[in-house]
Design an enzyme around this catalytic site. Structure first.
Site, mmCIF file in Angstrom:
data_model
loop_
_atom_site.group_PDB
_atom_site.id
_atom_site.type_symbol
_atom_site.label_atom_id
_atom_site.label_comp_id
_atom_site.label_asym_id
_atom_site.label_seq_id
_atom_site.Cartn_x
_atom_site.Cartn_y
_atom_site.Cartn_z
ATOM 1 N N ARG A 28 -23.999 6.143 -88.468
ATOM 2 C CA ARG A 28 -24.363 5.360 -87.276
ATOM 3 C C ARG A 28 -25.480 4.361 -87.565
ATOM 4 N NH1 ARG A 28 -23.837 9.916 -82.504
ATOM 5 N NH2 ARG A 28 -21.599 9.651 -82.247
ATOM 6 N N LYS A 189 -6.262 19.735 -76.485
ATOM 7 C CA LYS A 189 -5.766 19.988 -75.127
ATOM 8 C C LYS A 189 -5.271 18.757 -74.395
ATOM 9 C CE LYS A 189 -8.812 23.877 -74.146
ATOM 10 N NZ LYS A 189 -9.972 24.272 -73.333
ATOM 11 N N GLY A 338 -14.003 11.956 -82.035
ATOM 12 C CA GLY A 338 -14.860 12.659 -82.982
ATOM 13 C C GLY A 338 -14.115 13.220 -84.172
ATOM 14 N N GLY A 361 -16.845 9.963 -77.222
ATOM 15 C CA GLY A 361 -16.671 10.007 -75.771
ATOM 16 C C GLY A 361 -16.492 8.623 -75.165
HETATM 17 P P1 ADP Z 1 -10.891 14.090 -81.153
HETATM 18 O O1 ADP Z 1 -12.323 14.559 -81.336
HETATM 19 O O2 ADP Z 1 -10.390 13.368 -82.367
HETATM 20 O O3 ADP Z 1 -10.719 13.308 -79.896
HETATM 21 P P2 ADP Z 1 -10.135 16.612 -79.979
HETATM 22 O O4 ADP Z 1 -11.579 16.929 -79.784
HETATM 23 O O5 ADP Z 1 -9.310 16.382 -78.779
HETATM 24 O O6 ADP Z 1 -9.974 15.394 -81.014
HETATM 25 O O7 ADP Z 1 -9.433 17.831 -80.752
HETATM 26 C C1 ADP Z 1 -9.813 18.205 -82.035
HETATM 27 C C2 ADP Z 1 -9.484 19.633 -82.292
HETATM 28 O O8 ADP Z 1 -8.130 19.939 -81.989
HETATM 29 C C3 ADP Z 1 -9.661 19.992 -83.744
HETATM 30 O O9 ADP Z 1 -10.806 20.776 -83.904
HETATM 31 C C4 ADP Z 1 -8.390 20.746 -84.119
HETATM 32 O O10 ADP Z 1 -8.617 21.940 -84.835
HETATM 33 C C5 ADP Z 1 -7.774 21.042 -82.772
HETATM 34 N N1 ADP Z 1 -6.311 21.185 -82.858
HETATM 35 C C6 ADP Z 1 -5.438 20.292 -83.326
HETATM 36 N N2 ADP Z 1 -4.187 20.783 -83.320
HETATM 37 C C7 ADP Z 1 -4.272 22.034 -82.833
HETATM 38 C C8 ADP Z 1 -3.326 23.084 -82.589
HETATM 39 N N3 ADP Z 1 -2.029 22.917 -82.847
HETATM 40 N N4 ADP Z 1 -3.777 24.251 -82.080
HETATM 41 C C9 ADP Z 1 -5.092 24.421 -81.819
HETATM 42 N N5 ADP Z 1 -6.039 23.476 -82.014
HETATM 43 C C10 ADP Z 1 -5.634 22.301 -82.525
HETATM 44 MG MG MG Z 2 -13.428 16.109 -80.362
#
Ligand code: ADP
Ligand code: MG
Length: 383
Positions: A28, A189, A338, A361
């Protein structure tokens, strides 16, 4: 702006990971360097404001920005002095002692509860330290705080170069993308990204869904997902999104395990052959093939959220394949979020994408179509 003789009050996002009082990851700080160099070269006095962590409105040594000033100086190749407070005599004296083309970092703005309360008296005190507000903290732009939005009421307010790049690249993808526009959404999710999916489905040509959230869509199609992460309350929302047309592409095969924390090798199977004891942890190779073709044909690719539990190398293949397909693509490629950004950086591919967003975020809220207070505050004051 004509910067000569002016003091730039620059809100940066120096909320960096710390370990044992040292900066653990300076991504950053590096991201802010173009703006800092530009201002120095144009003769401005540069006064930096940032938060670090969540000190809850009171001073706390472990959230001090002092070590960050040292790292900023190293990266700038020039001194970056430090003031022990962001308002009052300590700040005023440090700013007075700073000359044109020089840089000073003020202590954590969140050591004052007025920061997060967007208190106008506090914003006014900060504003007294400079002539122009430069907001370069995209990562905090979704918060209406004194140093991210309030300052704009007191002085001319402009976007820094990092902020501008974030807004232009992500904004253009959303408003006027080079087509086909392919979005890839994954992560844990549906519930945390329903607004993202709803905003994107109207704009994209294809919406590729992977990660844990795909399970809820597979369930909506009548498939059994065993022990997989599933949000029963969102099956109906997934059904509604699927009914909007044929833009959504789901994994046709998946990687499953009964041993999430152990080391047993996983199994790959068709998306409709997940056993009752198994959980889906990645997209499978056939799905990767389909996703790769979609990415290869795209004019714009926007990616948010990993395709599997990529933190475990057994379940990282889908996420890494998407990162590589994006790196190989000639499309405008953008990643925000993230964990997805972390995956791209771990794979050493960040330099081969058009844009790796610095705001987790903030980029999510931007992709949801929300107005970011830190961006809205700049409008109309840029003349
Ligand atoms: P980002 O930070 O890129 O926006 P999220 O915070 O929504 O992504 O989700 C990241 C998390 O999702 C990771 O820690 C990963 O382990 C989890 N994840 C991805 N696929 C699955 C899955 N099939 N089952 C459970 N957790 C998952
Ligand atoms: Mg995340």
């Amino acid at each position: 702006m004509d910067w000569s003789g002016k003091t730039a009050l620059v809100r940066v996002d120096f909320n960096v990971p710390m370990l044992n009082g040292q900066v653990a990851d300076d991504t950053r700080i590096r991201a802010a360097l173009p703006t800092l160099r530009y201002l120095r070269e144009h003769g401005a006095k540069v006064v930096l404001l940032s938060h670090l962590g969540r000190p809850d409105g009171k001073p706390a040594d472990k959230f001090s920005l002092r070590p960050v000033a040292d790292r900023a100086a190293e990266l700038l190749g020039a001194p970056c002095t430090f003031a022990t407070d962001c308002v009052g005599p300590a700040a005023e004296d440090a700013v007075s002692a700073t000359g044109a083309g020089e840089v000073v970092l003020l202590e954590n703005v969140r050591f004052h509860a007025e920061e997060e309360a967007n208190d106008s008296g506090f914003a006014g005190q900060l504003a007294g330290l400079g002539d122009v507000f430069v907001n370069d903290a995209f990562g905090t732009a979704h918060r209406a705080h004194a140093s991210t939005a309030g300052l704009a009421e007191f002085m001319p307010a402009v976007a820094g170069l990092l902020m501008a790049k974030e807004i232009v690249v992500i904004g253009t993808a959303l408003e006027d993308p080079k087509r086909p526009f392919v979005a890839i959404v994954g992560g844990a999710k549906v519930s945390s990204k329903l607004a993202v999916l709803e905003n994107l489905i109207a704009r994209v040509d294809r919406l590729l869904i992977g990660g844990g959230m795909a399970n809820t869509f597979l369930k909506a199609q009548g498939r059994e997902v065993g022990q997989s992460l599933l949000e029963p309350d969102l099956v109906e929302a997934a059904t509604n999104l699927l009914a909007l047309g044929n833009k959504i592409v789901l994994p046709t095969d998946v990687v499953v395990t009964t041993d999430l924390k152990g080391s047993a090798p996983p199994r790959t199977c068709s998306a409709d052959q997940v056993g009752p004891e198994e959980m889906i942890v990645d997209i499978g190779p056939a799905s990767v093939g389909v996703f790769r073709i979609e990415i290869g044909h795209a004019g714009t690719v926007l990616w948010n959220g990993p395709m599997g539990v990529f933190e475990d190398p057994r379940f990282a293949a889908g996420t890494l394949a998407v990162a590589h397909a994006m790196a190989d693509s000639s499309a405008t490629t953008i990643v925000g979020g993230g964990e997805s950004v972390q995956a791209v950086e771990q794979a050493g591919l960040a330099d081969r994408l058009t844009h790796v967003s610095t705001g987790g975020g903030a980029s999510l809220e931007f992709i949801e179509g929300k107005v970011l207070p830190g961006v809205a505050a700049l409008k109309g004051d840029c003349s």
